[in-house]
Design a protein around this motif. Structure first.
Motif, mmCIF file in Angstrom:
data_model
loop_
_atom_site.group_PDB
_atom_site.id
_atom_site.type_symbol
_atom_site.label_atom_id
_atom_site.label_comp_id
_atom_site.label_asym_id
_atom_site.label_seq_id
_atom_site.Cartn_x
_atom_site.Cartn_y
_atom_site.Cartn_z
ATOM 1 N N LEU A 44 0.835 -1.215 0.000
ATOM 2 C CA LEU A 44 0.000 0.000 0.000
ATOM 3 C C LEU A 44 0.862 1.253 0.000
ATOM 4 C CD1 LEU A 44 -3.087 -0.614 2.298
ATOM 5 C CD2 LEU A 44 -3.047 -0.056 -0.114
ATOM 6 N N ASP A 45 2.010 1.177 0.655
ATOM 7 C CA ASP A 45 2.918 2.318 0.658
ATOM 8 C C ASP A 45 3.408 2.599 -0.762
ATOM 9 O OD1 ASP A 45 4.411 4.364 2.008
ATOM 10 O OD2 ASP A 45 6.197 3.113 1.746
ATOM 11 N N ALA A 46 3.817 1.548 -1.467
ATOM 12 C CA ALA A 46 4.274 1.712 -2.853
ATOM 13 C C ALA A 46 3.134 2.190 -3.741
ATOM 14 C CB ALA A 46 4.849 0.396 -3.374
ATOM 15 N N LEU A 47 1.952 1.606 -3.559
ATOM 16 C CA LEU A 47 0.792 2.000 -4.349
ATOM 17 C C LEU A 47 0.472 3.477 -4.146
ATOM 18 C CD1 LEU A 47 -1.675 1.164 -6.140
ATOM 19 C CD2 LEU A 47 -2.901 0.898 -3.982
ATOM 20 N N THR A 48 0.509 3.915 -2.898
ATOM 21 C CA THR A 48 0.232 5.323 -2.595
ATOM 22 C C THR A 48 1.206 6.232 -3.324
ATOM 23 O OG1 THR A 48 -0.654 4.719 -0.435
ATOM 24 C CG2 THR A 48 0.000 7.005 -0.723
#
Length: 138
Positions: A44-48
């Motif tokens: 989710l961090d990368a996606l954000t």
């Protein structure tokens, strides 16, 4: 021994809303919750990061950064974004033009949307004749 009370995790829809909105529009509590979610889930961090950097390209007309963004997406293990990147690659020139040029098809899309709304309203009840009467000027 009683179980400790823990807060319910936010729903996927809520987290998606936090990711899609700009940081300046989030409350302090929402920012803290998003930071916590991102810390617990590297995907989710990368996606954000990818979503927000694409939003900057889109709003600031920086189509020349698309290749770098696609390379960064491919380096992460995010299959859904890999699918998006493959779709963008199929029509890369058009996407770059859409991100860079000042023109858009918003007016046309608005008319198409209006016609589809009429179709949904009318076709079920009165048929094509009434739809034609509402769409085509007299």
């Amino acid at each position: 021994m009683p179980q400790p009370v823990t807060a319910r995790p936010p729903s996927p829809r809520t987290v998606a809303g936090w990711i899609l909105r700009g940081l300046e529009t989030l409350t302090e509590l929402e920012q803290l919750q998003l930071k916590t979610v991102r810390a617990h889930c590297p995907e989710l961090d990368a996606l954000t990061w990818h979503v927000r950097s694409f939003a900057v390209m889109l709003t600031d007309g920086q189509g020349e950064r698309l290749s770098d963004w696609l390379d960064a997406v491919r380096q992460d293990d995010l299959p859904s974004l890999h699918t998006l990147a493959a779709g963008i690659d199929r029509d890369r020139d058009a996407v770059i033009a859409g991100l860079t040029l000042p023109w858009n098809s918003g007016v046309v899309e608005g008319h198409v949307n209006r016609i589809k709304m009429f179709k949904r309203q009318v076709l079920d009840r009165a048929g094509f004749a009434l739809l034609r009467k509402r769409v085509v000027p007299a």
